[in-house]
Write an enzyme that holds these catalytic residues in place. Structure first.
Site, short mmCIF file in Angstrom:
data_model
loop_
_atom_site.label_atom_id
_atom_site.label_comp_id
_atom_site.label_asym_id
_atom_site.label_seq_id
_atom_site.Cartn_x
_atom_site.Cartn_y
_atom_site.Cartn_z
N GLU A 25 37.54 40.29 47.58
CA GLU A 25 36.37 39.68 46.95
C GLU A 25 36.26 38.22 47.37
O GLU A 25 37.26 37.51 47.52
CB GLU A 25 36.51 39.76 45.42
CG GLU A 25 35.33 39.16 44.67
CD GLU A 25 35.52 39.13 43.16
OE1 GLU A 25 34.52 39.11 42.44
OE2 GLU A 25 36.69 39.11 42.70
N LYS A 46 28.01 43.46 42.65
CA LYS A 46 28.92 43.60 41.51
C LYS A 46 28.13 43.80 40.22
O LYS A 46 27.27 42.99 39.86
CB LYS A 46 29.79 42.36 41.41
CG LYS A 46 30.89 42.39 40.36
CD LYS A 46 31.71 41.12 40.47
CE LYS A 46 32.87 41.08 39.49
NZ LYS A 46 33.66 39.82 39.65
N CYS A 71 36.30 43.94 41.83
CA CYS A 71 37.13 43.21 40.86
C CYS A 71 36.92 43.66 39.41
O CYS A 71 37.45 44.68 39.00
CB CYS A 71 36.88 41.71 41.03
SG CYS A 71 38.20 40.67 40.33
#
Length: 275
Positions: free
Chosen positions: A40, A113, A154
């Site tokens: 990330e 995300k 993440c």
């Protein structure tokens, strides 16, 4: 199939990080790897928002991305850049975006995300991603040399509904690039990633940021590759480096035949009965 996992300690200057990634792609290609995975925010990790804003541009205007696409084409190698900040010029907000580049240097998939990290940790650390980033609209999977790969980033790791959706779609691989903090990594990183592999009966590839970064933050590292049974094939500990794993793709059918969890799955449509 051989893959390369790049555990990075990204700094605040995108050009240096991109050159580091390009060198890693060339090196990985020479070892016979067919896919490269970065963590990330591989292009830039900077908690100074004013300074970071000077380097965040639209996807189409990002010269580093164009350069890595060219490197991928030259190496005939698939590249998962992990994620990068992208400016949406229509509203001035950012997306935390994963981009997958194929062996011809063409972008094959994008995923923004979905779950934003808004937390106050017991260590005194406070993070508010939603103040500058917009959440992604939904799950994305892409056909690649490893099979069907579901994309996440993440903090998404903590939301099993996303991975359940991927499991129902029959993914073979889950990509989870990350920049976990040290306290949360020590507590939950290995457990959550192994659980996602076991639940989905899929390989998990989690390239991570690691070490003390130029902006002062510390990340956990321990980039992992996990097989569909939950066995850890690669754990990169804390050093910035390139790691390699050989994925036996026939392991997918073997595990799924042993425990036919996806076949036995029942859809839960009714609310929970509380007694």
């Amino acid at each position: 199939m051989r893959i390369a996992v790049h555990q990075m300690c990204s700094g605040t200057a995108p050009s240096r990080n991109v050159e580091n990634m390009a060198a890693a792609i060339y090196q990985s290609s020479e070892t016979g790897a067919k896919m490269y995975f970065a963590p990330e925010m591989s292009f830039m990790l900077d908690k100074d928002r004013n300074r970071a804003a000077e380097s965040i541009v639209s996807e189409s205007g990002n010269e580093g991305l164009k350069y890595l696409a060219d490197v991928a084409g030259k190496c005939r190698m698939w590249v998962h850049i992990g994620s990068m900040p992208v400016l949406d010029q229509s509203n001035g907000k950012y997306a935390n975006r994963s981009i997958i580049i194929d062996a011809n240097g063409q972008i094959r998939a994008r995923y923004d995300k979905m779950h934003l990290f808004d937390v106050d940790l017991s260590t005194g650390e406070s993070w508010r991603e939603s103040s500058t980033y917009l959440p992604g609209a939904g799950p994305v999977a892409v056909q690649c040399p490893l099979g069907l790969m579901g994309l996440s980033i993440c903090y998404d790791l903590r939301f099993p509904d996303l991975y359940s959706a991927y499991a129902k779609s029959g993914v073979d691989v889950l990509a989870v690039p990350a920049a976990f903090t040290v306290p949360t990594g020590q507590a939950h990183w290995h457990a959550l990633l192994r659980a996602r592999a076991i639940e989905a009966q899929a390989f998990v590839i989690a390239a991570a940021q690691s070490g003390t970064h130029e902006d002062g933050r510390q990340t956990f590292g321990h980039s992992l590759v996990i097989d569909p049974w939950g066995e850890v094939l690669l754990d990169m500990n804390e050093m910035e480096s390139i790691g390699y794993a050989n994925l036996e793709l026939n392991r997918l059918a073997e595990v799924r035949s042993q425990i036919p969890a996806q076949h036995n799955r029942r859809e839960i449509t009714m609310p929970v009965k509380i007694c």
